[in-house]
Design a protein around this motif. Structure first.
Motif, short mmCIF file in Angstrom:
data_model
loop_
_atom_site.label_atom_id
_atom_site.label_comp_id
_atom_site.label_asym_id
_atom_site.label_seq_id
_atom_site.Cartn_x
_atom_site.Cartn_y
_atom_site.Cartn_z
N SER A 128 13.15 18.41 1.73
CA SER A 128 13.20 19.75 1.86
C SER A 128 12.34 21.09 1.83
N SER A 129 11.83 19.96 0.12
CA SER A 129 10.87 20.88 -0.56
C SER A 129 11.06 19.49 -2.44
N THR A 130 9.44 20.26 -2.71
CA THR A 130 8.88 19.73 -3.62
C THR A 130 7.41 20.78 -4.42
N ASP A 131 7.98 20.13 -5.97
CA ASP A 131 7.20 21.85 -6.94
C ASP A 131 6.07 20.95 -7.05
N ASN A 132 5.43 20.38 -7.06
CA ASN A 132 4.37 20.08 -7.71
C ASN A 132 3.95 18.74 -6.96
N TYR A 133 3.43 18.94 -5.95
CA TYR A 133 2.95 17.63 -4.71
C TYR A 133 1.51 18.07 -4.96
N PRO A 134 0.89 16.79 -5.08
CA PRO A 134 1.76 15.25 -5.09
C PRO A 134 2.57 14.04 -5.46
N GLU A 135 2.06 14.94 -7.03
CA GLU A 135 2.34 14.49 -8.18
C GLU A 135 4.49 14.05 -8.32
N GLU A 136 4.65 14.76 -7.75
CA GLU A 136 5.87 14.80 -7.43
C GLU A 136 6.79 15.12 -6.20
N SER A 137 6.11 14.19 -5.50
CA SER A 137 6.37 13.65 -4.06
C SER A 137 7.53 13.00 -3.66
N ILE A 138 7.79 12.91 -3.01
CA ILE A 138 9.30 11.87 -2.24
C ILE A 138 8.95 10.15 -2.36
N LEU A 139 7.78 9.43 -1.97
CA LEU A 139 7.17 8.62 -2.57
C LEU A 139 7.32 8.41 -4.01
N ASN A 140 7.57 9.06 -4.99
CA ASN A 140 7.44 8.16 -6.01
C ASN A 140 9.03 7.71 -6.58
N THR A 141 10.11 7.74 -5.41
CA THR A 141 11.21 7.66 -5.43
C THR A 141 11.29 6.33 -5.06
N LEU A 142 10.53 6.21 -4.82
CA LEU A 142 10.47 3.96 -3.87
C LEU A 142 10.13 2.96 -5.34
N GLU A 143 9.69 4.01 -6.17
CA GLU A 143 9.24 3.24 -6.87
C GLU A 143 10.58 3.25 -8.57
N PRO A 144 11.10 2.36 -8.85
CA PRO A 144 11.94 1.37 -9.41
C PRO A 144 11.87 2.40 -10.38
N ARG A 145 10.66 2.39 -11.59
CA ARG A 145 10.80 2.88 -12.98
C ARG A 145 10.12 4.41 -12.67
N ASP A 146 10.72 5.46 -13.89
CA ASP A 146 10.51 6.62 -13.73
C ASP A 146 9.32 6.55 -14.88
N ARG A 147 9.19 5.62 -15.08
CA ARG A 147 7.93 6.49 -15.51
C ARG A 147 6.52 4.81 -15.61
N ILE A 148 5.20 5.29 -15.15
CA ILE A 148 4.26 3.99 -15.29
C ILE A 148 3.79 4.93 -16.09
N PHE A 188 16.65 12.10 -12.46
CA PHE A 188 15.95 12.02 -13.79
C PHE A 188 15.90 12.73 -14.55
N GLU A 189 15.88 12.10 -15.97
CA GLU A 189 16.01 12.93 -16.99
C GLU A 189 14.37 12.89 -17.78
N ALA A 190 14.53 14.02 -17.50
CA ALA A 190 12.74 14.82 -18.54
C ALA A 190 12.82 14.39 -19.90
N TYR A 191 12.39 13.60 -19.62
CA TYR A 191 12.40 12.93 -21.10
C TYR A 191 11.41 13.66 -22.07
#
Length: 411
Positions: A128-148, A188-191
């Motif tokens: 429904s919205s994205t803050d910084n596209y594409p860096e913070e895209s919904i595509l990232n939710t398919l990745e099990p890791r929270d950092r790469i 997401f935890e903003a470490y």
């Protein structure tokens, strides 16, 4: 019958015969048994052997029985019904046709649904919205890791001053026909921010449905890169869950549905309700998700459910894929063992039992083969049973019926 063989279905009472055939543990075996003779076929259909086996193998299907048997949401291929035809049929004839249709549907589901629960996400549709596209895209939710590689991987909504503004994440499922058991979501935890805040929602709920037309589906899947989209006008929602509270914790939180949901349509939306975390930099509230899983059973690769209209009804199809050698015509053994046209490591546990049944009918398994490369089970009609004319007549009539049954059950 020839060779002094005894037809136990005719000899024994219904309960004993049903108990014997209930030991079959492969839906393809049930189809084979129904191909032995006209009487056996009628016995298999009237006693719901395909349904019983399907529910035993896949208990989730029990929640779809009303949709299958009363609402006719799914139909096997080439089962046609018109108002004029219904007028001409008697009540008894209509009941027989209904039993045949259900037999084919349950045989298809028993063979076509995955045997184990897995992630049913095929691709993302939109957020429904994205803050910084594409860096913070919904595509990232398919990745099990929270950092790469030390880079954060998550989806972030746009910031809002109102904590009550909801967000949605919408996904395409692996099949237009699935049984969904649970949805897992990790906030997401903003470490990289002071105090490592966790941007969860207060609650979540889930919707399942189908697109209003195929053009809309294609457009939405192709243009999600705009970073935001509301698709409520483009989807018919057939199921909406209750709200589940979400904890403000950085872990994969499991939201188990009260019962498995029969998802016809292939669209699942996650609604994230309420915002709990304010960002220090701008004073706005965000929701951030690092990973999503949608767990359930979907159709195997060779099976498909195609919509016939936009009321939600679909037709079941079996379309075997060519093997690695490029041969699109599966061998007889392949078709018999798994019903999908692919190779298998060995025969089913009751293969020898069903082989004996067919051989008692005057033919071997070599008489059952694939037709036109579609994995259809049919039987050659050169069997000979001169000692029983009634049986021979039943077999000849049954050849056409068996071909139709198997084609509609596995095609």
């Amino acid at each position: 019958m020839a060779g002094g063989c005894i037809d136990f279905v005719q000899l024994l009472n219904q309960d004993l015969s049903t108990n014997i055939l209930s030991y079959l543990d492969d839906p393809a075996d049930v189809v084979r048994v129904g191909s032995v003779s006209r009487a056996w076929r009628q016995f298999v259909i009237s006693n719901g052997l395909s349904k019983n086996l399907c529910l035993r193998l896949l208990p989730e299907v029990s929640h779809a029985v009303p949709a299958i048997e009363e609402n006719d949401i799914v139909e096997p291929l080439d089962v046609k019904s018109t108002d004029d035809m219904e007028v001409e049929k008697s009540t008894a004839d209509m009941e027989v046709e209904k039993l045949k249709k259900n037999h084919r549907v349950y045989a298809f589901l028993a063979k076509g649904l995955a045997s184990s629960v897995g992630n049913c996400i095929s691709e993302v549709i939109c957020a429904s919205s994205t803050d910084n596209y594409p860096e913070e895209s919904i595509l990232n939710t398919l990745e099990p890791r929270d950092r790469i590689s030390d880079k954060a991987c998550y989806w972030s909504s746009e910031g809002e001053s109102d904590q009550g503004v909801p967000e949605t994440l919408t996904y395409k499922l692996t099949s237009d026909l699935c049984f969904i058991n649970e949805i897992n979501i990790q906030p997401f935890e903003a470490y990289f921010q002071y105090g490592s805040p966790i941007y969860s929602a207060k609650a979540v709920r889930f919707r399942i449905g189908h697109f209003t037309d195929h053009y809309t589906e294609t457009d939405l899947v192709d243009v999600f890169e705009v970073g935001h989209r509301h698709i409520e006008d483009d989807v018919v929602w057939t199921y909406t869950s209750e709200y589940f509270p979400m904890a403000q914790e950085n872990c994969l939180q499991k939201f188990k549905l009260p019962q498995p949901v029969f998802a016809v349509g292939g669209v699942l939306q996650i609604e994230l309700s309420g915002r709990v975390q304010q960002q220090d930099v701008d004073g706005l509230y965000y929701v951030c998700i690092s990973h999503v899983q949608i767990l359930g059973r979907s159709l195997k690769e060779d099976f498909d459910a195609e919509f016939v209209d936009f009321s939600g009804k679909c037709v079941l199809k079996y379309i075997p894929k060519p093997d690695a050698t490029g041969d699109s015509n599966p061998s007889a053994g392949d078709v018999l063992e798994d019903g999908s046209g692919g190779s298998t490591p060995g025969p089913s546990r009751l293969h020898s039992f069903t082989a004996g049944l067919v051989q008692r009918a005057g033919m071997g398994f070599e008489r059952i083969f694939s037709l036109r490369g579609h994995g259809v089970l049919i039987m050659d009609d050169d069997s000979n049973d001169e000692d029983n004319e009634d049986y021979e007549d039943g077999m000849n009539d049954n050849l056409v019926e068996a071909e139709s049954d198997a084609e509609q059950a596995f095609e």
